[in-house]
Design a protein around this motif. Structure first.
Motif, PDB file in Angstrom:
ATOM      1  N   GLN A  98       0.861  -1.183   0.000  1.00 46.92           N
ATOM      2  CA  GLN A  98       0.000   0.000   0.000  1.00 46.92           C
ATOM      3  C   GLN A  98       0.889   1.221   0.000  1.00 46.92           C
ATOM      4  OE1 GLN A  98      -2.738   0.245   3.277  1.00 46.92           O
ATOM      5  NE2 GLN A  98      -4.042   1.706   2.231  1.00 46.92           N
ATOM      6  N   MET A  99       0.740   2.059  -1.012  1.00 50.02           N
ATOM      7  CA  MET A  99       1.552   3.262  -1.108  1.00 50.02           C
ATOM      8  C   MET A  99       1.332   4.139   0.121  1.00 50.02           C
ATOM      9  SD  MET A  99       3.677   5.157  -2.796  1.00 50.02           S
ATOM     10  CE  MET A  99       3.669   4.720  -4.541  1.00 50.02           C
ATOM     11  N   LYS A 100       2.454   4.557   0.704  1.00 51.29           N
ATOM     12  CA  LYS A 100       2.357   5.418   1.874  1.00 51.29           C
ATOM     13  C   LYS A 100       1.811   6.779   1.467  1.00 51.29           C
ATOM     14  CE  LYS A 100       6.258   3.319   4.331  1.00 51.29           C
ATOM     15  NZ  LYS A 100       7.600   3.556   4.883  1.00 51.29           N
ATOM     16  N   GLU A 101       0.838   7.231   2.216  1.00 54.40           N
ATOM     17  CA  GLU A 101       0.300   8.556   1.961  1.00 54.40           C
ATOM     18  C   GLU A 101       0.963   9.555   2.901  1.00 54.40           C
ATOM     19  OE1 GLU A 101      -3.872   8.498   2.308  1.00 54.40           O
ATOM     20  OE2 GLU A 101      -4.189   7.109   0.631  1.00 54.40           O
ATOM     21  N   LYS A 102       0.910  10.797   2.505  1.00 51.34           N
ATOM     22  CA  LYS A 102       1.498  11.836   3.335  1.00 51.34           C
ATOM     23  C   LYS A 102       0.792  11.883   4.687  1.00 51.34           C
ATOM     24  CE  LYS A 102       0.625  16.110   2.276  1.00 51.34           C
ATOM     25  NZ  LYS A 102       0.583  17.412   1.604  1.00 51.34           N
ATOM     26  N   THR A 103       1.566  11.815   5.740  1.00 53.78           N
ATOM     27  CA  THR A 103       1.006  11.819   7.088  1.00 53.78           C
ATOM     28  C   THR A 103       0.489  13.215   7.436  1.00 53.78           C
ATOM     29  OG1 THR A 103       2.616  10.148   7.735  1.00 53.78           O
ATOM     30  CG2 THR A 103       1.483  11.324   9.512  1.00 53.78           C
ATOM     31  N   GLN A 104      -0.681  13.252   8.016  1.00 54.59           N
ATOM     32  CA  GLN A 104      -1.211  14.536   8.471  1.00 54.59           C
ATOM     33  C   GLN A 104      -0.777  14.771   9.916  1.00 54.59           C
ATOM     34  OE1 GLN A 104      -2.883  16.859   6.693  1.00 54.59           O
ATOM     35  NE2 GLN A 104      -2.361  15.553   4.952  1.00 54.59           N
ATOM     36  N   TYR A 105      -0.055  15.834  10.121  1.00 50.72           N
ATOM     37  CA  TYR A 105       0.467  16.136  11.438  1.00 50.72           C
ATOM     38  C   TYR A 105      -0.469  17.075  12.201  1.00 50.72           C
ATOM     39  CZ  TYR A 105       4.735  14.169   9.538  1.00 50.72           C
ATOM     40  OH  TYR A 105       5.646  13.336   8.975  1.00 50.72           O
ATOM     41  N   LEU A 106      -0.312  17.107  13.499  1.00 53.38           N
ATOM     42  CA  LEU A 106      -1.079  18.024  14.339  1.00 53.38           C
ATOM     43  C   LEU A 106      -0.409  19.391  14.269  1.00 53.38           C
ATOM     44  CD1 LEU A 106      -1.774  15.734  17.435  1.00 53.38           C
ATOM     45  CD2 LEU A 106      -3.350  16.373  15.591  1.00 53.38           C
ATOM     46  N   LEU A 107      -0.890  20.188  13.353  1.00 52.02           N
ATOM     47  CA  LEU A 107      -0.331  21.512  13.140  1.00 52.02           C
ATOM     48  C   LEU A 107      -1.418  22.554  13.315  1.00 52.02           C
ATOM     49  CD1 LEU A 107       1.651  20.702   9.861  1.00 52.02           C
ATOM     50  CD2 LEU A 107       2.633  20.975  12.140  1.00 52.02           C
ATOM     51  N   GLU A 108      -0.979  23.787  13.452  1.00 51.34           N
ATOM     52  CA  GLU A 108      -1.937  24.873  13.490  1.00 51.34           C
ATOM     53  C   GLU A 108      -2.668  24.945  12.152  1.00 51.34           C
ATOM     54  OE1 GLU A 108       0.072  28.445  14.472  1.00 51.34           O
ATOM     55  OE2 GLU A 108       0.850  27.696  16.382  1.00 51.34           O
ATOM     56  N   ASN A 109      -3.833  25.579  12.153  1.00 53.60           N
ATOM     57  CA  ASN A 109      -4.702  25.570  10.974  1.00 53.60           C
ATOM     58  C   ASN A 109      -3.995  26.071   9.721  1.00 53.60           C
ATOM     59  OD1 ASN A 109      -7.245  25.302   9.585  1.00 53.60           O
ATOM     60  ND2 ASN A 109      -7.403  27.539   9.682  1.00 53.60           N
TER      61      ASN A 109
END
Length: 309
Positions: free
Chosen positions: A240-251
């Motif tokens: 499964q191709m790794k997708e870009k991880t969504q980080y806990l960032l400000e809006n």
């Protein structure tokens, strides 16, 4: 060298042509080397081997593909062969080793010389978890005319050659030509037609190379082409191709980060996409880079940092 082929009673060994430990794959190539110096181990004859090669200066997309393919193939019991060069070669080899697999570096110098020097950590890792080998005697420095000769050993030790990124005129084609001369299969990662790093790959596809859009394609090609005496290996897990991880960032940081990918994007384009002033976007990009989420690969051109994915 003593009777056991060990230099200075340390780590360098020598397998001469005709001896039991000489790699049998090399017996079937034109101009096989008279012998192989090595540290660590030699590739196992009964285990499938794939050469991973490509551009020394590669894109972030190429880095991600090399790392992912190296990891997955190693986890499925494939030996990774390459030249420990900058870029695709070393990234694929490191991916394989980090996944607990085996990789073998074929050098254009003596096996006691690490080239390029910045790959010293990989060189040490190869010696422990795989091997480094060469037809050139210890203390022999790397020379330009050594590398085409080295490339015939890379393809010779492999059951299949995988090209990940290559420009239109690339040294990668030397290895490809040698692989074809040796009767080896060649697989290629396709790329965007506008991407200079993929022009060579796309040209190879036009010439009839196998197309690989996932590591499972490589396993399927090997299963189809290898001698049936080799026990089929099982895919340990679906790819499964790794997708870009969504980080806990400000809006606003998330807005900027979300519009970036593995291909570089210019500051002005990012500003237009998120509808924010250039100065504000630049400030956010600096913060994201300091946090390790993105990289600036050229002036005002950014990509996601694959090390965090």
């Amino acid at each position: 060298m003593d009777s056991k082929g060990i230099y200075n009673n340390r780590e360098i060994q020598y397998a001469a042509k005709g001896e039991p430990d000489y790699p049998k794959r090399l017996l079937h190539i034109p101009s096989p080397p008279k012998g192989i110096y090595y540290i660590g181990k030699l590739p196992r004859e009964e285990v499938p081997s794939v050469a991973m090669i490509g551009a020394r200066v590669c894109s972030e997309y190429g880095r991600m593909v090399a790392k992912t393919f190296g990891e997955y193939l190693a986890q499925n019991g494939i030996q990774i062969i390459s030249g420990m060069a900058r870029g695709i070669d070393s990234i694929g080899q490191k991916g394989a080793l980090d996944a607990g697999g085996q990789s073998f570096g074929v050098l254009g110098s003596g096996v006691d010389i690490c080239y390029p020097k910045e790959n010293l950590p990989l060189y040490k890792q190869l010696k422990k978890m795989g091997g480094v080998l060469s037809e050139f005697a210890p203390k022999m420095p790397p020379k330009a005319n050594h590398f085409p000769a080295r490339n015939r050993i890379i393809s010779g030790l492999s059951d299949l050659v995988l090209v990940i990124e290559a420009k239109e005129k690339s040294g990668t084609f030397i290895t490809v030509d040698m692989a074809l001369e040796q009767g080896k299969d060649v697989a290629v990662i396709p790329g965007r037609i506008s991407d200079p790093f993929s022009k060579g790959c796309n040209e190879l596809l036009k010439q009839g190379a196998y197309v690989a859009t996932s590591p499972e394609d490589i396993l399927d090609i090997l299963s189809f082409t290898l001698d049936r005496r080799i026990k089929p290996y099982q895919k340990i897990k679906p790819y499964q191709m790794k997708e870009k991880t969504q980080y806990l960032l400000e809006n606003k940081e998330n807005m900027v980060y979300s519009c970036l990918g593995f291909y570089s994007k210019n500051l002005d384009d990012i500003s237009n996409e998120v509808s924010m002033p250039v100065s504000e976007v630049l400030s956010i990009l600096i913060k994201l880079e300091l946090k390790g989420y993105i990289r600036e690969i050229a002036k005002n051109n950014y990509v996601v940092n694959t090390e965090n994915n």
